[in-house]
Motif scaffolding. Structure first.
Motif, short mmCIF file in Angstrom:
data_model
loop_
_atom_site.label_atom_id
_atom_site.label_comp_id
_atom_site.label_asym_id
_atom_site.label_seq_id
_atom_site.Cartn_x
_atom_site.Cartn_y
_atom_site.Cartn_z
N LYS A 101 59.96 73.73 31.27
CA LYS A 101 60.12 72.55 32.11
C LYS A 101 60.27 71.29 31.26
CE LYS A 101 57.62 74.51 36.04
NZ LYS A 101 58.57 74.34 37.12
N GLU A 179 53.99 75.56 28.40
CA GLU A 179 54.15 74.40 29.27
C GLU A 179 52.96 73.45 29.11
OE1 GLU A 179 56.92 74.05 30.66
OE2 GLU A 179 57.64 75.88 31.59
N LYS A 181 50.39 70.99 30.80
CA LYS A 181 49.79 71.03 32.14
C LYS A 181 50.45 70.03 33.09
CE LYS A 181 45.29 70.87 34.41
NZ LYS A 181 43.85 70.66 34.23
N GLU A 182 50.77 68.83 32.58
CA GLU A 182 51.36 67.79 33.44
C GLU A 182 52.80 68.11 33.85
OE1 GLU A 182 51.64 66.26 29.13
OE2 GLU A 182 50.19 67.37 30.38
N ASP A 183 53.44 69.09 33.19
CA ASP A 183 54.82 69.43 33.53
C ASP A 183 54.91 70.54 34.58
OD1 ASP A 183 55.78 67.61 31.68
OD2 ASP A 183 55.93 69.09 30.07
N LEU A 184 53.81 71.21 34.86
CA LEU A 184 53.86 72.38 35.73
C LEU A 184 54.38 72.09 37.13
CD1 LEU A 184 50.55 74.19 34.65
CD2 LEU A 184 52.91 74.85 34.13
N THR A 185 54.24 70.87 37.61
CA THR A 185 54.69 70.53 38.96
C THR A 185 56.14 70.03 39.00
OG1 THR A 185 53.77 68.31 38.73
CG2 THR A 185 52.35 70.00 39.75
N LEU A 186 56.79 69.92 37.85
CA LEU A 186 58.19 69.48 37.84
C LEU A 186 59.06 70.49 38.59
CD1 LEU A 186 58.58 68.24 34.15
CD2 LEU A 186 58.46 66.83 36.21
N PRO A 187 59.98 69.99 39.44
CA PRO A 187 60.79 70.90 40.27
C PRO A 187 61.98 71.50 39.51
CG PRO A 187 61.36 68.65 40.77
CD PRO A 187 60.26 68.59 39.75
#
Length: 196
Positions: A101, A179, A181-187
């Motif tokens: 991501k 990854e 942690k802060e990138d895990l929610t990127l679509p």
């Protein structure tokens, strides 16, 4: 061929061949290095001539613990080997692309080996034929028995080189993306994509 050597155990290493960056991905075991050579049969042979670095891609194959390649008779690479010079051969294959991501964390799953070798020319006709028979029959079983053997002119024009691996290392990567942690929610999709 009467040369019998172990195809297991670790290669010798020195500061020159020991992997420092990503050392946890390194191995010095012949059991990991040899299958890569056998699969690829394409090595990039590096050497120095008059202080200049030169790399030549060549068909390189293995019998036991020896590597072989052939070049034109009286070539600079043959002369370097026969004068006792060292060559460095690298083998590498990307198996998968690893898409993250984050642009920074994109990577590849790969296998690679870097080997430092010295060698000599194969002069005996029996070994010359046995070594070429091995690679030709590896490409297609029993092909050597169907084709014309090298004639005298072809033998004179070809230098078959036998290399002894003095030291080297294997390095590989497997698995999925790393990854933040802060990138895990990127679509955006992340995962493994086969390399072509």
């Amino acid at each position: 061929m009467d040369r019998v050597h172990s195809v297991s155990g670790e290669l010798p290493t020195s500061e020159k061949s020991r992997v420092r960056r990503g050392a946890k991905r390194a191995s010095y075991r012949r059991e990991e290095i040899y299958p890569l050579i056998d699969e690829l049969k394409l090595g990039h042979v590096g050497f120095s001539e008059n202080g200049e670095a030169i790399i030549i891609p060549l068909t390189v194959w293995r019998l036991g613990c020896f590597l072989y390649f052939h070049v034109a008779n009286k070539s600079r690479l043959q002369k370097l080997i026969e004068a006792g010079g060292q060559v460095c051969i690298s083998f590498a294959r990307y198996d998968e692309w690893v898409l993250s991501k984050s642009a920074f964390h994109h990577s590849a799953n790969y296998r690679s080996a870097v080997l430092f070798c010295r060698g000599e020319r194969v002069c005996g006709q029996e070994e010359f034929d046995a070594v070429f028979k091995a690679i030709i029959n590896d490409i297609e079983p029993d092909r050597w028995e169907q084709v014309r053997a090298p004639n005298l002119q072809e033998r004179k024009g070809t230098a078959l080189i036998r290399l002894t691996i003095e030291e080297g290392a294997f390095k590989s990567r497997t698995g999925g993306p790393s990854e933040n942690k802060e990138d895990l929610t990127l679509p955006v999709w992340s995962g493994i994509k086969p390399a072509l």
